[in-house]
Write a protein that holds these residues in place. Structure first.
Motif, PDB file in Angstrom:
ATOM      1  N   GLY A  70       0.792  -1.218   0.000  1.00 40.43           N
ATOM      2  CA  GLY A  70       0.000   0.000   0.000  1.00 40.43           C
ATOM      3  C   GLY A  70       0.821   1.263   0.000  1.00 40.43           C
ATOM      4  N   HIS A  71       2.141   1.114  -0.004  1.00 41.83           N
ATOM      5  CA  HIS A  71       3.083   2.233  -0.046  1.00 41.83           C
ATOM      6  C   HIS A  71       4.295   1.793  -0.857  1.00 41.83           C
ATOM      7  N   ARG A  72       5.119   2.757  -1.214  1.00 46.80           N
ATOM      8  CA  ARG A  72       6.379   2.408  -1.852  1.00 46.80           C
ATOM      9  C   ARG A  72       7.194   1.569  -0.863  1.00 46.80           C
ATOM     10  N   PRO A  73       7.494   0.305  -1.169  1.00 48.91           N
ATOM     11  CA  PRO A  73       8.056  -0.588  -0.147  1.00 48.91           C
ATOM     12  C   PRO A  73       9.541  -0.363   0.111  1.00 48.91           C
ATOM     13  N   ARG A  74       9.957  -0.782   1.298  1.00 45.72           N
ATOM     14  CA  ARG A  74      11.376  -0.783   1.677  1.00 45.72           C
ATOM     15  C   ARG A  74      11.784  -2.216   2.010  1.00 45.72           C
ATOM     16  N   LEU A  75      13.024  -2.531   1.705  1.00 42.89           N
ATOM     17  CA  LEU A  75      13.578  -3.828   2.081  1.00 42.89           C
ATOM     18  C   LEU A  75      13.947  -3.803   3.560  1.00 42.89           C
ATOM     19  N   ARG A  76      13.349  -4.692   4.319  1.00 35.40           N
ATOM     20  CA  ARG A  76      13.633  -4.752   5.763  1.00 35.40           C
ATOM     21  C   ARG A  76      14.662  -5.825   6.076  1.00 35.40           C
ATOM     22  N   HIS A  77      14.602  -6.938   5.334  1.00 35.09           N
ATOM     23  CA  HIS A  77      15.469  -8.069   5.651  1.00 35.09           C
ATOM     24  C   HIS A  77      15.413  -9.046   4.492  1.00 35.09           C
ATOM     25  N   CYS A  78      16.492  -9.803   4.282  1.00 32.43           N
ATOM     26  CA  CYS A  78      16.533 -10.781   3.201  1.00 32.43           C
ATOM     27  C   CYS A  78      17.360 -11.985   3.659  1.00 32.43           C
ATOM     28  N   GLU A  92      19.212   3.250 -10.841  1.00 35.62           N
ATOM     29  CA  GLU A  92      17.907   2.634 -11.094  1.00 35.62           C
ATOM     30  C   GLU A  92      16.944   3.078  -9.994  1.00 35.62           C
ATOM     31  N   PRO A  93      16.073   4.022 -10.275  1.00 35.72           N
ATOM     32  CA  PRO A  93      15.211   4.568  -9.209  1.00 35.72           C
ATOM     33  C   PRO A  93      14.394   3.510  -8.480  1.00 35.72           C
ATOM     34  N   GLU A  94      13.814   2.548  -9.210  1.00 33.30           N
ATOM     35  CA  GLU A  94      12.970   1.551  -8.555  1.00 33.30           C
ATOM     36  C   GLU A  94      13.784   0.668  -7.622  1.00 33.30           C
ATOM     37  N   LEU A  95      14.990   0.304  -8.062  1.00 30.76           N
ATOM     38  CA  LEU A  95      15.843  -0.534  -7.233  1.00 30.76           C
ATOM     39  C   LEU A  95      16.367   0.253  -6.040  1.00 30.76           C
ATOM     40  N   LYS A  96      16.801   1.468  -6.300  1.00 34.97           N
ATOM     41  CA  LYS A  96      17.387   2.288  -5.243  1.00 34.97           C
ATOM     42  C   LYS A  96      16.379   2.621  -4.158  1.00 34.97           C
ATOM     43  N   SER A  97      15.108   2.757  -4.524  1.00 28.83           N
ATOM     44  CA  SER A  97      14.107   3.210  -3.567  1.00 28.83           C
ATOM     45  C   SER A  97      13.884   2.212  -2.438  1.00 28.83           C
ATOM     46  N   ILE A  98      14.061   0.915  -2.695  1.00 29.83           N
ATOM     47  CA  ILE A  98      13.780  -0.049  -1.631  1.00 29.83           C
ATOM     48  C   ILE A  98      14.876  -0.065  -0.569  1.00 29.83           C
ATOM     49  N   PHE A  99      16.010   0.585  -0.849  1.00 27.40           N
ATOM     50  CA  PHE A  99      17.085   0.701   0.131  1.00 27.40           C
ATOM     51  C   PHE A  99      17.164   2.103   0.726  1.00 27.40           C
ATOM     52  N   ALA A 100      16.180   2.941   0.433  1.00 25.95           N
ATOM     53  CA  ALA A 100      16.203   4.309   0.920  1.00 25.95           C
ATOM     54  C   ALA A 100      16.013   4.343   2.434  1.00 25.95           C
ATOM     55  N   ALA A 101      16.441   5.448   3.036  1.00 25.24           N
ATOM     56  CA  ALA A 101      16.254   5.623   4.476  1.00 25.24           C
ATOM     57  C   ALA A 101      14.771   5.664   4.799  1.00 25.24           C
ATOM     58  N   PRO A 102      14.376   5.147   5.954  1.00 22.09           N
ATOM     59  CA  PRO A 102      12.948   5.167   6.312  1.00 22.09           C
ATOM     60  C   PRO A 102      12.447   6.571   6.579  1.00 22.09           C
ATOM     61  N   HIS A 103      11.178   6.783   6.374  1.00 15.01           N
ATOM     62  CA  HIS A 103      10.541   8.031   6.797  1.00 15.01           C
ATOM     63  C   HIS A 103       9.268   7.651   7.526  1.00 15.01           C
ATOM     64  N   PHE A 104       8.751   8.573   8.329  1.00 15.05           N
ATOM     65  CA  PHE A 104       7.654   8.248   9.211  1.00 15.05           C
ATOM     66  C   PHE A 104       6.403   9.029   8.826  1.00 15.05           C
ATOM     67  N   GLY A 105       5.275   8.460   9.132  1.00 10.81           N
ATOM     68  CA  GLY A 105       4.009   9.080   8.776  1.00 10.81           C
ATOM     69  C   GLY A 105       3.505   8.555   7.446  1.00 10.81           C
ATOM     70  N   ASP A 106       2.339   8.977   7.068  1.00  8.81           N
ATOM     71  CA  ASP A 106       1.714   8.487   5.843  1.00  8.81           C
ATOM     72  C   ASP A 106       2.055   9.317   4.619  1.00  8.81           C
ATOM     73  N   ALA A 107       2.730  10.426   4.792  1.00 10.17           N
ATOM     74  CA  ALA A 107       3.065  11.256   3.642  1.00 10.17           C
ATOM     75  C   ALA A 107       4.254  10.647   2.918  1.00 10.17           C
ATOM     76  N   GLY A 108       4.396  10.980   1.672  1.00 14.08           N
ATOM     77  CA  GLY A 108       5.556  10.511   0.903  1.00 14.08           C
ATOM     78  C   GLY A 108       5.247   9.271   0.112  1.00 14.08           C
ATOM     79  N   PRO A 109       6.231   8.816  -0.701  1.00 14.78           N
ATOM     80  CA  PRO A 109       5.997   7.698  -1.604  1.00 14.78           C
ATOM     81  C   PRO A 109       5.881   6.387  -0.861  1.00 14.78           C
TER      82      PRO A 109
END
Length: 263
Positions: free
Chosen positions: A92-100, A246-263
């Motif tokens: 439901g949001h732009r996902p982040r990689l937490r663990h693999c 690669e924006p799509e690849l790079k985005s899953i390793f981006a720093a976390p942000h808090f709240g519902d705003a943002g991608p």
């Protein structure tokens, strides 16, 4: 069950897929990972396990945490067309990689001695990381679907069925609070058979268990935890990811942000 459509607009999971996930808490996308990539990643696991001691359990599991930090080949999983888009549909949001984890499961050492016990679901390690009300979000507008803010993406490099340790679920329990003991009497146990190259997505609110391999074969799977942006990550960014264009690849390793705003 229909597989992914991979349309040009980036919609990865079909309407049927999303409805199945909403009702059952899991869905299989068939034939997603190219078989040559499956074989390449299995080779990377062989190579890594030959000189790096994986963590091991007494039931036949061998694992390598954050394999993308050791071999760039594992980043190719995230480059599979539509994979990140599918995660976004379910999270439901732009996902982040937490663990693999790259996980290899061999035949359980007690298969010959205790076959009945190994086949008994009550002996399996049932768990979920989050209660349903913590991560499940019900659709707020017509035409939208239930989402889960923490999703496991299991990319199967080998075919898996019940005898090969297919993950077991208490079907639909992503919508029901309670412990295994409370849910088991009325929930159906399912173990989806998954072909090599397919991906099993499931909510971390779904009661599930890693099941024993009782056949003389090996199961290889890469498990990735994808979450909403504010969960953050458990590992540093992989080498060169900060220079990746690669924006799509790079985005899953981006720093976390808090709240519902943002991608």
């Amino acid at each position: 069950m229909p597989g992914p459509k991979g349309r040009a607009d980036g919609v990865y999971l079909s309407e049927t897929d999303l409805l199945h996930f909403s009702e059952h808490g899991w869905v299989v996308a068939v034939g997603v990972v190219p078989l040559p990539l499956c074989e390449r990643l299995r080779g990377e696991m062989d190579e890594t396990f030959s000189h790096v001691t994986p963590w091991q359990s007494d039931n036949g599991l061998q694992g390598l945490s954050e394999p993308h930090l050791r071999s760039a080949a594992f980043l190719d999983l995230f480059r599979v067309p539509g994979l990140v888009a599918a995660c976004q549909q379910l999270v439901g949001h732009r996902p982040r990689l937490r663990h693999c984890i790259a996980l290899r499961t061999t035949i359980h050492p007690h298969t010959a001695l205790h076959p009945d016990r190994l086949a008994d679901p009550s002996t399996w390690d049932w768990h979920r990381d989050f209660a349903p009300d913590s991560i499940i979000r019900h659709p707020g507008t017509p035409g939208t679907h239930l989402t889960s803010q923490a999703v496991v993406v299991a990319a199967y490099l080998t075919t898996s069925g019940a005898e090969l340790g297919a993950t077991a679920f208490l079907d639909g329990t992503h919508l029901r609070p309670g412990t295994y003991a409370e849910l088991a009497p009325t929930a159906i146990v399912v173990q989806p058979s998954v072909s090599a190259g397919s991906i099993l997505f499931f909510s971390e609110a779904l009661m599930h268990a890693a099941t024993p391999v009782t056949a003389a074969r090996t199961r290889d799977v890469v498990l990735t935890w994808m979450t909403a942006p504010w969960f953050g990550g458990e590992a540093p960014a992989p080498f060169d990811i900060d220079r990746c264009n690669e924006p799509e690849l790079k985005s899953i390793f981006a720093a976390p942000h808090f709240g519902d705003a943002g991608p």
